[in-house]
Design a protein around this motif. Sequence first.
Motif, short mmCIF file in Angstrom:
data_model
loop_
_atom_site.label_atom_id
_atom_site.label_comp_id
_atom_site.label_asym_id
_atom_site.label_seq_id
_atom_site.Cartn_x
_atom_site.Cartn_y
_atom_site.Cartn_z
N GLN A 497 37.81 41.71 53.48
CA GLN A 497 38.10 42.81 52.55
C GLN A 497 39.61 42.91 52.35
O GLN A 497 40.36 43.05 53.31
CB GLN A 497 37.55 44.14 53.05
N ILE A 498 40.03 42.86 51.11
CA ILE A 498 41.44 42.96 50.77
C ILE A 498 41.60 44.14 49.79
O ILE A 498 40.86 44.24 48.81
CB ILE A 498 41.96 41.66 50.11
N THR A 499 42.53 45.00 50.07
CA THR A 499 42.86 46.08 49.14
C THR A 499 44.19 45.78 48.47
O THR A 499 45.00 44.98 48.99
CB THR A 499 42.94 47.44 49.86
N GLY A 526 37.99 27.99 43.63
CA GLY A 526 36.98 28.52 42.73
C GLY A 526 37.30 29.95 42.34
O GLY A 526 38.02 30.66 43.05
N VAL A 527 36.77 30.37 41.19
CA VAL A 527 37.02 31.73 40.69
C VAL A 527 35.90 32.64 41.18
O VAL A 527 34.71 32.33 41.04
CB VAL A 527 37.08 31.74 39.16
N LEU A 528 36.32 33.79 41.75
CA LEU A 528 35.37 34.79 42.21
C LEU A 528 35.17 35.87 41.14
O LEU A 528 35.81 35.85 40.07
CB LEU A 528 35.87 35.42 43.51
N THR A 529 34.33 36.81 41.45
CA THR A 529 34.10 37.91 40.51
C THR A 529 35.38 38.73 40.33
O THR A 529 36.06 39.05 41.32
CB THR A 529 32.97 38.82 41.02
N SER A 530 35.70 39.04 39.08
CA SER A 530 36.90 39.83 38.81
C SER A 530 36.75 41.24 39.37
O SER A 530 35.63 41.73 39.58
CB SER A 530 37.16 39.90 37.31
N VAL A 531 37.90 41.90 39.60
CA VAL A 531 37.88 43.29 40.07
C VAL A 531 38.57 44.16 39.03
O VAL A 531 39.52 43.74 38.36
CB VAL A 531 38.58 43.43 41.45
N LEU A 541 38.85 44.05 47.04
CA LEU A 541 38.25 42.73 46.88
C LEU A 541 37.41 42.45 48.12
O LEU A 541 37.92 42.51 49.25
CB LEU A 541 39.36 41.69 46.71
N ASN A 542 36.13 42.13 47.99
CA ASN A 542 35.25 41.78 49.10
C ASN A 542 34.70 40.36 48.88
O ASN A 542 34.28 40.01 47.77
CB ASN A 542 34.07 42.76 49.20
N ASP A 543 34.70 39.56 49.99
CA ASP A 543 34.23 38.18 49.87
C ASP A 543 33.61 37.73 51.18
O ASP A 543 34.05 38.14 52.28
CB ASP A 543 35.40 37.26 49.50
N LEU A 544 32.59 36.88 51.08
CA LEU A 544 32.02 36.18 52.24
C LEU A 544 32.52 34.74 52.18
O LEU A 544 32.06 33.94 51.33
CB LEU A 544 30.49 36.22 52.21
N PRO A 545 33.49 34.39 53.00
CA PRO A 545 34.08 33.05 52.91
C PRO A 545 33.03 31.97 53.18
O PRO A 545 32.12 32.15 53.98
CB PRO A 545 35.16 33.04 53.99
#
Length: 576
Positions: A497-499, A526-531, A541-545
């Motif tokens: 999780q990144i703020t 790769g491109v993730l979902t925009s915020v 920003l939340n991601d499962l690496p």
Amino acid sequence: MNTVHRPRRLAASILAAALAGTGLTVAVAPAAHAAASDVVAKLPISTYSALAVDNVHQRVFVADANVGSNYNYGLVAVYTFTGERVSTINFSYHVSGLAVSADGSTLYVGQRYGIFVYDTETLALKSAPGVYADQCGREVVVAGGKPYYTTQWTDYASQCGTATTQLDTLVGGNLQRTGWNDAGKLLLEGGPNDTFVMGQALNAAAPNPFVSVFDGSGDTPVRTATRRFADDAGGGALNLKDVAVSPDGAKIALADAAAGTRLLNTSDLSDAATGYRPLPDGATATSVAFSGDGKYLARGAAATGTTPDLLVQPADPADSTAPLEFVFEGSQDGDQVVPRGMEWSADGSRLFAVTTNAAGNQFWLHIIQPPAVQYDVRFTGALTHSPAQAVAGEALAVRGKLEWDGPAPGEPLKVKATRTDANGTHDLGTFTVKDDGSYTVLDEPDLVGDATYSVSYLGDLTHRPADGLSTTVTVGKAPTSITLNAPAEASQATGVQITGTFTAQGKALPERATLKVQRTDRLGSGVLTSVTVAADGTFTLNDLPRSRRDVTYTVSWPGDDLHLASTASATVFVTR
């Protein structure tokens, strides 16, 4: 008591001196503030009817209408051009309407049962021919060497607003009814070459009032032009408060409570090609007068607060010289200029204006002398601006300096500024010049590219206009920034999780920014979902690496027409 006063809008300080034996107090502005003088006399009246000027003997006549009852007494107060009251003419009945003959020898006074004729030098009564009785108050004008006057009779004074008004005259001292008449009050104003203007006041019986021009040289008046102003839907009707004819007879100005100051061609009463600028916001037209020399136009108004009640400006509507502005402030000045309340001396050296208080039961006579001399003004040096790099949507200050000859102005000078960019020229308004001559133009450019700022001085009745300066400023895009708060380490099981915070300077974005997110790990990018950025500029920003070890997240915004792009990255060590 008669008083003399200089309005605070024209000078910072005054020096008062009493004239012995006259009850007259004089306020004299110091030479450093001598833009114009304003002598003020308190009038001994409780109602107002008319104002007339005798230029030969330098007398000013003011009539107290006092209509409404057979038992009301009337008077005419007589003043010198310096504001001293020299006489009061008393009447057994109300008086209304004043006119002075072209040669200045005769004063005509409209009284309830007659037209009283006075010698202007001696103030002796010469004759008082009886005429049809008037209940509501007369208008009087002189044309063709004889008086024309209105007569209005009703059973009750409350009917005066709509009752029929007749236009009468005296031929060889004998009463003559001209046959011209209409509903409600009819205003009369004299012009050159034996002409006069008749204007109808707005009333319930006349929803579309007229203005007409008459030739009064013969035994009976002949109408030469007439006009009504309402459109087919009834809009735009005239609400007439005063009429003025230019000294050359070519133009007619109307004080219209609905439309402000109308300027017409006398020949056919069509609108003049160039009209006058609107009165200040909040000011309603009450009076208008051309100076006798044709140089000035005075526009009286009813206004409150700091809004001007009187503007004295060039009579040529194409002349953009700034007017002298007078704000009348109550117990010492009155609060507004009364309808039909202004006349000039023939040489244009003095304006006579009657003001009243808010209640309409006290009156003052102002004697205003516009300055006779104008001085030069010039811009010095070059224009500068700050900040050095202008950006769209942020404040920009353009600075310069002005010098002037002659005495210091009673009111601060103002420069006019414009900005010209790819979308055209924009009026930025006026900006005050400080005592040291410096001024600052404040703006917020809203377009990227070159913007040219120009300043000029339009002049006033004391200072001549001055050619201005220009400077071109390159307006750039406003900066944006992204900051990220990321953990040093995270796990595949719990995720990352990144703020962060997105900041955009300059003009606000039309909608919330959407940020692009890219993830780079040992398996590639790769491109993730925009915020989407929240209203306070924050985002999460939340991601499962998908892999272990270093994973880099890059957040970016592409920019727009007014803002630069921005990007930020953060690397997180990912464990199982």
